[in-house]
Design an enzyme around this catalytic site. Sequence first.
Site, PDB file in Angstrom:
ATOM      1  N   GLU A 117     -68.683 118.968  64.698  1.00  0.00           N
ATOM      2  CA  GLU A 117     -68.343 120.323  64.247  1.00  0.00           C
ATOM      3  C   GLU A 117     -66.948 120.314  63.649  1.00  0.00           C
ATOM      4  OE1 GLU A 117     -68.642 123.540  67.052  1.00  0.00           O
ATOM      5  OE2 GLU A 117     -70.565 122.825  67.848  1.00  0.00           O
ATOM      6  N   GLU A 125     -69.502 120.666  74.293  1.00  0.00           N
ATOM      7  CA  GLU A 125     -68.249 121.226  74.814  1.00  0.00           C
ATOM      8  C   GLU A 125     -68.367 121.792  76.225  1.00  0.00           C
ATOM      9  OE1 GLU A 125     -67.004 124.199  72.065  1.00  0.00           O
ATOM     10  OE2 GLU A 125     -66.766 122.827  70.386  1.00  0.00           O
TER      11      GLU A 125
END
Length: 593
Positions: free
Chosen positions: A406, A243
């Site tokens: 995730e 990210e």
Amino acid sequence: MAISLRKICAAWGVLLVSYVGLCFVLWPFLKLETAPGDWKVAGAGDEVLADFSASASSSSSFPQTCPADSKSGLCSPTERRFFFGLATAPAHVEDNLNDTWLEFARGHNGIFPVRAWQNVPIPEERLRFWTQPEIELDLAKETGITVFRLGIDWGRLVTEEPYNGMDQAVDMEAVERYKVILQAIRSRGMRVMLTLFHHSIPKWALIYGGWTQEKTVGYFTEFTRFAQKHFGEYVDYWITFNEPHIFVLLTHCSGTWPPGGQPSWKESLLCFTPYGHYGKAMAAISEAHKAAYNVLHEGDPKAVVGVAHHVGVIKPYGILDIPVVVFSRWLTEFKWIDDIHKHLDFCGINYYGQEILSSAGLMLVPEEEYSEAGRGVYPDGLYEVLVTFHKRYRRARPSLRYIVTENGFADARDIVRRPYLLEHLLAVNAAIQKGVPVDGYVQWTITDNWEWADGYCPKFGLVDSDRWDNLSRHPRPSYYLYQKVVRSGLILDQQRKEEWNTLQSDMRQGGIRPFCRVSDSHGRMWAESLDVPATRKIADKDWRFGKYKNPGVLEYVLRSFKVIGILLEDLGNWCMGSNPHMSLPPELRTGEL
């Protein structure tokens, strides 16, 4: 004067009409692939809703057996058997880690930017994964997962800026300790998914500007080469970056992550341009990923290399908010992957839910369900993201695979997490049936941990950690639910009904849950978290996969008037030099559960 005033009003009228027209023109660009009406596995019967042991990500069925990987004795990543996993990261769980996050949390001049940290026992010990990794690993093994995702901390391994190469800057004791941990994962029958950069930059790099400086690319490339040399024999999946746009946004543009500090108005204005911190840092990270991808494949031609990309479905609060949503999606959805997709073996998707955005900020909508961390519950979005990404890149990169790297839900009561887990797995299954090559699903996370600037307030763990009782572990019902799904590979209709009915029963009895995000009287959510959570009622909304309903056009129009009112009030407060009213919105209240 009257003529001049009429001209001004007319000009404003033209601008307003043009803006509204622009909103409707941009509306179609927000549309993603919608969830299918019939998403059950054909021929599976009413009882089985998803069968991950028999549904393929690239063909009609998975092999029941597969050739053993010479490194692990397990199925190789290239064999495509769908896997389940669990994920964590160094800054969340490792003790004896004197990193930028620890320094940030300890505060400066009486200012403590990490919430729910100073008021809990032994916060700096995190989950003792460095000294006692077997506790987390045994919990992971007992679920039956076959892939364990973790990271190595760059700053722990490379303790000073490597001016003269890696050899003089590396802590070899830390290298050997990581090897012990990786071996422990292998010995428990789990494959390793290793992240090289997970929101934690070395202190020495932060001093000179980190990813805004080109030399960091070279340092990271050499770090990758070192990691491949020393850890490559244990690794099945490499994740270069986790990210990064979130890291850059919160570090360089808002200052809510280390090193903190408000950027100047000029830096804020230029941040998202190629000349600003965001533009420079993301360009450097893209370059660093490509270099790392090449290094890992040079060291091992069969290496499986990807990234973990955060994608939430951003929706407009009102009609007039569409332009800001289009910009936000452009910035966060595809831009980075467009730059690097030719250097990916898989694209990891980190998906937590939806964000409802207005021109006045993120909104907390009373009718919607949210996690403690402020993420809106929207399982359809995971399907939408997987299908949309596959359609976008399948021609340019036909071999590109997908992994949900995730997905999780902060819920101390563990009442919403259970249906959340099942509904998102149903979304993954539906994407597979649609033809998306999804190789696995990784749940975030095993045990409640340190959640960045939110500290220990949001509870993402399948397992509770009692910080007042020497970090004793207590598996929640969701732990055993995930265990059942992992071991059987099945999601049953009965399971789905039971978990949903339990939630609905709690909601009808006035059930409430903790909520960790700071919100104001208008229902805007801010970047700050709370030391002690507020409470929020469980939402009376059917958000299950394939059943979610968006508001009608009239609701979007009415919301736009509310946003205009908020912006006018903000303007008035700014002109008067006063702070906005920060009382809790009606749907939140303080107090014990």
